[in-house]
Structures are given as structure tokens and as C-alpha cells.
Design an enzyme around this catalytic site. Structure first.
Site, short mmCIF file in Angstrom:
data_model
loop_
_atom_site.label_atom_id
_atom_site.label_comp_id
_atom_site.label_asym_id
_atom_site.label_seq_id
_atom_site.Cartn_x
_atom_site.Cartn_y
_atom_site.Cartn_z
N GLY A 36 0.82 -1.21 0.00
CA GLY A 36 0.00 0.00 0.00
C GLY A 36 0.85 1.26 0.00
O GLY A 36 2.08 1.19 0.18
N TYR A 142 -1.09 -19.49 -2.69
CA TYR A 142 -1.94 -18.33 -2.40
C TYR A 142 -3.38 -18.77 -2.14
O TYR A 142 -4.02 -18.37 -1.17
CB TYR A 142 -1.88 -17.33 -3.57
CG TYR A 142 -2.88 -16.21 -3.47
CD1 TYR A 142 -2.69 -15.17 -2.57
CD2 TYR A 142 -4.03 -16.20 -4.26
CE1 TYR A 142 -3.61 -14.15 -2.46
CE2 TYR A 142 -4.95 -15.18 -4.17
CZ TYR A 142 -4.74 -14.15 -3.26
OH TYR A 142 -5.66 -13.14 -3.16
C1 UD2 Z 1 -6.07 -14.41 -8.37
C2 UD2 Z 1 -7.54 -14.60 -7.96
C3 UD2 Z 1 -8.14 -13.23 -7.62
C4 UD2 Z 1 -7.30 -12.52 -6.55
C5 UD2 Z 1 -5.87 -12.39 -7.08
C6 UD2 Z 1 -4.93 -11.70 -6.10
C7 UD2 Z 1 -8.27 -16.48 -9.39
C8 UD2 Z 1 -9.14 -16.92 -10.50
N1 UD2 Z 1 -8.29 -15.17 -9.09
O1 UD2 Z 1 -6.05 -13.65 -9.53
O2 UD2 Z 1 -9.46 -13.41 -7.15
O3 UD2 Z 1 -7.35 -13.20 -5.34
O4 UD2 Z 1 -5.35 -13.71 -7.36
O5 UD2 Z 1 -3.62 -11.67 -6.58
O6 UD2 Z 1 -7.57 -17.27 -8.77
N2 UD2 Z 1 -1.63 -12.34 -16.85
C9 UD2 Z 1 -1.14 -12.00 -18.08
N3 UD2 Z 1 -0.28 -10.95 -18.16
C10 UD2 Z 1 0.11 -10.23 -17.07
C11 UD2 Z 1 -0.41 -10.58 -15.81
C12 UD2 Z 1 -1.28 -11.66 -15.73
O7 UD2 Z 1 -1.45 -12.64 -19.09
O8 UD2 Z 1 0.89 -9.26 -17.23
C13 UD2 Z 1 -2.62 -13.45 -16.77
C14 UD2 Z 1 -2.34 -14.48 -15.69
O9 UD2 Z 1 -1.45 -15.47 -16.13
C15 UD2 Z 1 -3.76 -15.00 -15.43
C16 UD2 Z 1 -4.65 -13.78 -15.68
O10 UD2 Z 1 -3.87 -12.88 -16.46
O11 UD2 Z 1 -4.09 -16.02 -16.34
C17 UD2 Z 1 -5.06 -13.07 -14.40
O12 UD2 Z 1 -3.91 -12.86 -13.60
P1 UD2 Z 1 -3.90 -11.91 -12.32
O13 UD2 Z 1 -2.55 -11.98 -11.69
O14 UD2 Z 1 -4.44 -10.57 -12.68
O15 UD2 Z 1 -5.01 -12.53 -11.40
P2 UD2 Z 1 -5.31 -14.07 -10.89
O16 UD2 Z 1 -6.33 -14.65 -11.80
O17 UD2 Z 1 -4.06 -14.80 -10.62
#
Ligand code: UD2
Length: 319
Positions: A36, A142
Site C-alpha cells: 500500500g 496463495y
Molecule cells: C487471483 C484470484 C483473484 C485474486 C488475485 C490476487 C483467481 C481466479 N483469481 O487472480 O481473485 O485473489 O489472485 O492476486 O484465482 N496475466 C497475463 N499478463 C500479465 C499478468 C497476468 O497474461 O501481465 C494473466 C495471468 O497469467 C492469469 C490472468 O492474467 O491467467 C489473471 O492474472 P492476475 O494476476 O491478474 O489474477 P489471478 O487470476 O491470478
């Protein structure tokens, strides 16, 4: 009413604090500023109490809980890939830290604890949307840490009578989400890349989908969860009920921003879930939750915020 917001200087935390202050509540923030920023609270700094400290410090947590009515426990080490790299640290902050908050909340006899849980608790489910009755099966450290937090909340309700609500947020996005780390939320990364004239990176084929939830909906759910009757001891999905692939999202962003995305495709990330979509029926019924900002509108507002912030930062750098 007096609210403690752990992680109150973060993305979801500071937006929640703004709304609490707007409604005239007394707010104390506990944040160690590891993720933060005090700048996130600049607009309310003279109206709140800010304590720099960590949820991993039991004494600090005990102190800030005194005299509090509601605890919004939002402090956490986020990011799936970061937890794959640093499982111990994720557990220390998300599990031990949550336990500290619960012990202090019990001792201070607060009215209720609301916990930022995560859709990652589900793991890969055979069907969509994901509903709270499905057995949780996280596939990342996580996801485990967030699920353990929920279980601790429920047990503190059963054993010590601490009222509690867990909100499984589904990929919250919007103003103040920090794009500055490789672990940042994907939409913040995409917006920052477009603004910097860089290639957005897509991990995998871009056909994975998420129920991207605008911050205003999450803030609304947080406040509803504090006071809703019949909600204690329960876990609720907080999403919109839709799902959008990354490729679709990039096309939308191109339309909104007027820029070409030209993404780079890298190998998929470990611990990633393929598809995610919330059933929000339970939150609707018990919390009275209704998503107010849809995905496209949320994305437009978010782009405008990053655009304006980028312009003002560039102006400061020029002076
Ligand atoms: C997880 C949780 C979400 C929250 C978050 C906190 C799920 C479905 N969601 O988010 O609720 O708790 O964790 O961190 O578990 N990606 C790219 N390019 C980038 C960054 C990410 O392609 O530059 C992809 C990544 O590989 C994934 C998607 O985008 O497939 C979402 O990634 P994220 O890190 O925004 O969120 P996610 O789904 O891990």
C-alpha cells in the site's frame, strides 16, 4: 461506528476507507506499506487514524483493535505467482497474520470480522459458474492461504462466537491498483503497457477467462457484509457473474484507448486457473449485493484513471 481496515492503504483497502469516511464513520488503518501507499489515503488523511504496522505483529494488531466495532481484514500478500515463488512468506502473512487479527478481534469483542477471501480457493472446477457449495480445491499456495483464512474465520465463530464473513473476491480491478510489479493484476499491467507504449504480455494463449470485478462492487460488498443479518459464518462470492478472456479484454482496451495492443504471448504461469466466473446468487440473497458497475463500464473508467494519472506523473517529471 468505528472500523479497522487492515491493508487500508492498499488498492481495495483505500477505496473502502474512502467510502467509510464518506459515510461518516470513524476509521483506523493498519498497514505496513509493503504494498500500500500513504498517497492512496491522501484525500482522507486528516479524517482517519493511520498506524504503520503489520498484521504479523500480534501486539500492533491487539492495540489497533481496541474500541473497534467492525474489522475489515484486507491486508494480504497477493499474487498467485508470487506465492509459487515464496510459499512460506505467503503463509506467514496470509495465515499467521489472519490468525493474529482474529485473536485480537476476539479479545476486543468486535461486532464482526469481514475477510478478503479469494476466488482462487475453488481451483479448477468442472463446471461454471463457481458456486459456494462446490468443494474448494486450490491449486496455488496463495489459494490455500486464502482458504485457510476462511476456515479460521468460521472456527472463530464456532469456538469463540466471533461474527465473521468471508468474501471471495473475483479479480477486482480499478483505480489505485498498482501496475508496478510483475505480480500486479493483469488489467493494471495491460493499461500501464499501453500507456508506456510497451507490449502487454499475455501468459498462455489469452483464452483464459476471469470474472473481472470493478472495485466499486467490491467496496459495496465489504460494507454490506459488515451489517447484513444472517450472514455470519458464511462465505460469499463477490463478482459480476460474467467472464471475459484476456484476448477479448485487450480488444476492448484497444477500442477504449484508441491504441494498438500488439501483445506478446509468453508461456502460461504456474498455479494459474483457466476459467473463473462467480455465481452471485447467495450474495444477492443474503447480503443484498448487486454489481453496480459492469465490466465494460469499469474498464473504461479504469483506463481513464490510469490515463489521467500517467499524464499528471509525466507533467511532474517535466517540472
Ligand atoms: C487471483 C484470484 C483473484 C485474486 C488475485 C490476487 C483467481 C481466479 N483469481 O487472480 O481473485 O485473489 O489472485 O492476486 O484465482 N496475466 C497475463 N499478463 C500479465 C499478468 C497476468 O497474461 O501481465 C494473466 C495471468 O497469467 C492469469 C490472468 O492474467 O491467467 C489473471 O492474472 P492476475 O494476476 O491478474 O489474477 P489471478 O487470476 O491470478
Amino acid at each position: 461506528m468505528r472500523y479497522l481496515v487492515t491493508g487500508g492503504a492498499g488498492f481495495i483497502g483505500s477505496n473502502t476507507v474512502d467510502e467509510l469516511v464518506r459515510r461518516g464513520h470513524s476509521v483506523v488503518v493498519l498497514d505496513d506499506l509493503s504494498a500500500g501507499k500513504e498517497a492512496n489515503l491522501a484525500g482522507v488523511a486528516d479524517k482517519i487514524e493511520f498506524i504503520r504496522g503489520s498484521i504479523t505483529d500480534p501486539d500492533a494488531v491487539q492495540k489497533v483493535c481496541r474500541g473497534v466495532d467492525y474489522v475489515l481484514h484486507l491486508a494480504a500478500r497477493t499474487s498467485v505467482p508470487r506465492s509459487v515463488k515464496e510459499p512460506l512468506e505467503t503463509n506467514r502473512i496470509n495465515v499467521d497474520g489472519t490468525l493474529n487479527v482474529l485473536v485480537a478481534a476476539r479479545d476486543a469483542k468486535v461486532r464482526r470480522v469481514v475477510f478478503a477471501a479469494s476466488s482462487s480457493a475453488y481451483g479448477e472446477t468442472p463446471t461454471l459458474p463457481k458456486v459456494e457449495t462446490m468443494p474448494p480445491a486450490p491449486i496455488s499456495p496463495y489459494g490455500i492461504s486464502k482458504l485457510v483464512g476462511e476456515l479460521y474465520l468460521r472456527v472463530f465463530g464456532q469456538v469463540y462466537g466471533v461474527e465473521n464473513v468471508s468474501l471471495r473476491y473475483f479479480n477486482v480491478f480499478g483505480p489505485r491498483q498498482d501496475p508496478g510489479s510483475p505480480y500486479s493484476g493483469v488489467l493494471s499491467r495491460f493499461c500501464a503497457a499501453l500507456l508506456e507504449g510497451e507490449q502487454p504480455v499475455v501468459f498462455g494463449d489469452g483464452e483464459q477467462s476471469r470474472d473481472f470485478t470493478h472495485i466499486e462492487n467490491a467496496v459495496n460488498a465489504n460494507l454490506l457484509a459488515c451489517e447484513a443479518p444472517n450472514a455470519s459464518g458464511l462465505v460469499f462470492n463477490v463478482g459480476t457473474g460474467g467472464r471475459y478472456t484476456l484476448n477479448h479484454t485487450l480488444r476492448l482496451l484497444e477500442k477504449i484507448s484508441g491504441k494498438r495492443a500488439n501483445p506478446r504471448y509468453d508461456p502460461p504461469r504456474e498455479g494459474d486457473i483457466r476459467d473463473s466466473q462467480a455465481d452471485i446468487g447467495l450474495a444477492r440473497t443474503i447480503l443484498g449485493y448487486e454489481p453496480r458497475v459492469g465490466f465494460e463500464e469499469g474498464l473504461r473508467r479504469t483506463w481513464e484513471w490510469y490515463y489521467a494519472t500517467h499524464r499528471s506523473e509525466a507533467a511532474v517529471q517535466r517540472t
